[in-house]
Design an enzyme around this catalytic site. Structure first.
Site, PDB file in Angstrom:
ATOM      1  N   HIS A  86       7.145  10.934  -7.383  1.00  0.00           N
ATOM      2  CA  HIS A  86       5.705  11.151  -7.525  1.00  0.00           C
ATOM      3  C   HIS A  86       4.981   9.813  -7.549  1.00  0.00           C
ATOM      4  O   HIS A  86       5.594   8.762  -7.682  1.00  0.00           O
ATOM      5  CB  HIS A  86       5.387  11.966  -8.776  1.00  0.00           C
ATOM      6  CG  HIS A  86       5.720  11.286 -10.065  1.00  0.00           C
ATOM      7  ND1 HIS A  86       7.004  11.215 -10.558  1.00  0.00           N
ATOM      8  CD2 HIS A  86       4.935  10.657 -10.970  1.00  0.00           C
ATOM      9  CE1 HIS A  86       7.000  10.574 -11.712  1.00  0.00           C
ATOM     10  NE2 HIS A  86       5.753  10.209 -11.993  1.00  0.00           N
ATOM     11  N   GLU A 144       0.376  11.812 -10.784  1.00  0.00           N
ATOM     12  CA  GLU A 144       0.273  11.684 -12.235  1.00  0.00           C
ATOM     13  C   GLU A 144      -0.850  10.715 -12.553  1.00  0.00           C
ATOM     14  O   GLU A 144      -1.047   9.733 -11.831  1.00  0.00           O
ATOM     15  CB  GLU A 144       1.597  11.142 -12.783  1.00  0.00           C
ATOM     16  CG  GLU A 144       1.591  10.797 -14.246  1.00  0.00           C
ATOM     17  CD  GLU A 144       2.860  10.070 -14.697  1.00  0.00           C
ATOM     18  OE1 GLU A 144       2.961   9.793 -15.906  1.00  0.00           O
ATOM     19  OE2 GLU A 144       3.734   9.767 -13.856  1.00  0.00           O
ATOM     20  N   HIS A 188       0.852  -1.196   0.000  1.00  0.00           N
ATOM     21  CA  HIS A 188       0.000   0.000   0.000  1.00  0.00           C
ATOM     22  C   HIS A 188       0.881   1.238   0.000  1.00  0.00           C
ATOM     23  O   HIS A 188       2.081   1.146   0.195  1.00  0.00           O
ATOM     24  CB  HIS A 188      -0.950   0.012   1.209  1.00  0.00           C
ATOM     25  CG  HIS A 188      -0.267   0.226   2.517  1.00  0.00           C
ATOM     26  ND1 HIS A 188       0.374  -0.788   3.197  1.00  0.00           N
ATOM     27  CD2 HIS A 188      -0.123   1.332   3.288  1.00  0.00           C
ATOM     28  CE1 HIS A 188       0.880  -0.321   4.329  1.00  0.00           C
ATOM     29  NE2 HIS A 188       0.603   0.975   4.399  1.00  0.00           N
TER      30      HIS A 188
END
Length: 136
Positions: free
Chosen positions: A65, A111, A7
Site C-alpha cells: 500500500h 493509508e 515519484h
C-alpha cells in the site's frame, strides 16, 4: 547510489475520477494534467496518475500500500472527509500512530498516517517484532 524515492506512478482507469479523488478527497495538490495523466504534489513528493486500460478493477489480496503523511492536528479532519465520501476501508489500524486504511477508485490500497520512521522505531524498541534485527 539511491538518494530517495523519485515519484510514485499509479495506473488509473478513469483519469477524471482519480484526479478528483486524489485532489478533493485525499488532498493532494494538482501540478499539471493532460489527456492521459496528471502530476500531483504530496508534500515534497510527487505522484503520477497514468491512464491505463490494464488497471486493476479492485484491491489485490497482498498488504502492499501507499501511506501518506498527515499531521496529528489534521488527522481527524482528513479521516472525516474520506469517510463522508463513503470510501471503502480495507484494514483497521493496529500499529503505532493514527492511521486510516482506505481504497482509491481503482482499488489501490492507501493509508493516511500520523507517525514517521522515528516514532515507529521507538515503538519497535518498546514492543519488538518477532525476529527483529537492528542495523543502525
Amino acid at each position: 547510489m539511491i538518494t530517495g524515492i523519485n515519484h510514485l506512478t499509479l495506473a488509473v482507469r478513469d483519469l477524471e475520477r482519480s484526479f478528483d479523488f486524489y485532489t478533493r478527497v485525499v488532498g493532494l495538490q494538482p501540478v499539471v494534467k493532460w489527456a492521459r495523466g496528471a502530476y500531483l504534489h504530496a508534500g515534497d513528493d510527487w505522484i503520477c496518475l497514468s491512464l491505463d486500460d490494464e488497471t486493476r478493477t479492485g484491491p489485490l489480496p497482498e498488504y502492499t500500500h501507499v501511506a501518506f503523511s498527515v499531521g496529528a492536528e489534521a488527522f481527524a479532519r482528513c479521516t472525516n472527509v474520506i469517510r463522508e465520501q463513503g470510501v471503502a476501508i480495507w484494514k483497521e489500524n493496529r500499529s503505532e500512530g493514527d492511521s486510516l486504511y482506505f481504497l482509491d477508485p481503482d482499488g489501490h490500497k492507501l493509508e493516511i498516517h500520523t507517525g514517521d520512521l522515528q516514532s515507529r522505531l521507538v515503538a519497535l524498541r518498546e514492543t519488538p517484532y518477532e525476529g527483529l534485527e537492528w542495523y543502525s
